[in-house]
Write a protein that holds these residues in place. Structure first.
Motif, PDB file in Angstrom:
ATOM      1  N   GLY A  88     -77.741  -3.529   4.419  1.00 54.95           N
ATOM      2  CA  GLY A  88     -76.301  -3.489   4.638  1.00 54.95           C
ATOM      3  C   GLY A  88     -76.014  -3.159   6.097  1.00 54.95           C
ATOM      4  O   GLY A  88     -76.659  -2.296   6.680  1.00 54.95           O
ATOM      5  N   CYS A  89     -75.055  -3.878   6.685  1.00 58.05           N
ATOM      6  CA  CYS A  89     -74.774  -3.715   8.119  1.00 58.05           C
ATOM      7  C   CYS A  89     -74.351  -2.292   8.449  1.00 58.05           C
ATOM      8  O   CYS A  89     -74.720  -1.749   9.477  1.00 58.05           O
ATOM      9  N   PHE A  90     -73.577  -1.679   7.591  1.00 60.46           N
ATOM     10  CA  PHE A  90     -73.097  -0.330   7.885  1.00 60.46           C
ATOM     11  C   PHE A  90     -74.191   0.709   7.691  1.00 60.46           C
ATOM     12  O   PHE A  90     -74.529   1.463   8.618  1.00 60.46           O
ATOM     13  N   GLN A  96     -74.645  -5.475  15.377  1.00 58.25           N
ATOM     14  CA  GLN A  96     -73.352  -6.163  15.502  1.00 58.25           C
ATOM     15  C   GLN A  96     -72.227  -5.424  14.797  1.00 58.25           C
ATOM     16  O   GLN A  96     -71.107  -5.381  15.265  1.00 58.25           O
ATOM     17  N   HIS A  97     -72.523  -4.881  13.612  1.00 62.90           N
ATOM     18  CA  HIS A  97     -71.444  -4.303  12.809  1.00 62.90           C
ATOM     19  C   HIS A  97     -71.603  -2.810  12.541  1.00 62.90           C
ATOM     20  O   HIS A  97     -70.694  -2.181  12.046  1.00 62.90           O
ATOM     21  N   GLY A  98     -72.799  -2.279  12.816  1.00 65.38           N
ATOM     22  CA  GLY A  98     -73.005  -0.860  12.582  1.00 65.38           C
ATOM     23  C   GLY A  98     -72.293  -0.053  13.649  1.00 65.38           C
ATOM     24  O   GLY A  98     -72.113  -0.516  14.767  1.00 65.38           O
ATOM     25  N   GLU A 138     -77.239  -8.183   6.053  1.00 67.50           N
ATOM     26  CA  GLU A 138     -76.374  -8.852   5.077  1.00 67.50           C
ATOM     27  C   GLU A 138     -75.483  -9.905   5.739  1.00 67.50           C
ATOM     28  O   GLU A 138     -74.991 -10.798   5.067  1.00 67.50           O
ATOM     29  N   HIS A 139     -75.286  -9.811   7.070  1.00 69.86           N
ATOM     30  CA  HIS A 139     -74.427 -10.802   7.730  1.00 69.86           C
ATOM     31  C   HIS A 139     -75.168 -12.103   8.046  1.00 69.86           C
ATOM     32  O   HIS A 139     -74.562 -13.081   8.454  1.00 69.86           O
ATOM     33  N   GLU A 140     -76.495 -12.105   7.882  1.00 70.66           N
ATOM     34  CA  GLU A 140     -77.257 -13.300   8.250  1.00 70.66           C
ATOM     35  C   GLU A 140     -77.019 -14.436   7.270  1.00 70.66           C
ATOM     36  O   GLU A 140     -76.838 -14.205   6.080  1.00 70.66           O
TER      37      GLU A 140
HETATM   38 ZN   LIG Z   1     -74.177  -7.062  10.620  1.00 65.86          ZN
END
Ligand SMILES: [Zn+2]
Length: 154
Positions: A88-90, A96-98, A138-140
């Motif tokens: 998970g990004c967070f 990118q998103h963390g 997860e964003h991939e």
């Molecule tokens: Zn991400």
């Protein structure tokens, strides 16, 4: 768990919705989170289903016992010793998103720190025991993850 989205992230989501980007692994999740939390499709489930559809067989929720630690990868190819994680990004602090400590220190909780340290430790323990470790955000795009897994298996 609803996460606050910054503007950039909201724009990316809109771009995804318009088909400007390949569908990410978490596409089903964000769509479903708006519709119905109970049918929330997790990124690792989307990846498992796609692999199964392609004819690959794997173990899920398998506890891998290593000399240093125990770990439960999202997908395991036991015979080939390949462990797959969808992070998970967070919670795993995606670049990118963390949330990074420099930009948003209050978000950088000890829990996030522990997660990232654990990921590093688990990777090392698995590789030390002869495993191949594949980690995806997860964003991939799903296609990217599938291609990487297929080339590791072939
Ligand atoms: Zn991400």
């Amino acid at each position: 768990m609803p996460l606050s989205r910054d503007d950039a992230e909201a724009r990316r989501s809109q771009a995804h919705a318009k088909g400007l980007y390949p569908a990410p692994l978490n596409a089903g999740r964000s769509r479903n989170m708006q519709a119905n939390r109970r049918t929330d499709t997790k990124p690792e489930v989307i990846l498992r289903k796609a692999l199964h559809h392609l004819g690959y067989r794997y173990r899920k929720d398998l506890l891998v016992k290593l000399p240093e630690t125990r770990v439960r990868p999202d997908i395991v190819f036991t015979r080939r010793k390949i462990a797959v994680f969808v992070d998970g990004c967070f919670w795993h602090a995606c670049p990118q998103h963390g949330r990074q400590p420099t930009t948003n220190e209050w978000y950088w909780s000890p829990k996030l720190q522990r997660n990232v340290e654990r990921d590093t430790r688990v990777n090392a323990a698995l590789r030390g025991a002869g495993w191949t470790v594949l980690r995806f955000w997860e964003h991939e795009p799903l296609e990217t993850a599938l291609q990487t897994i297929r080339s590791a298996l072939d």
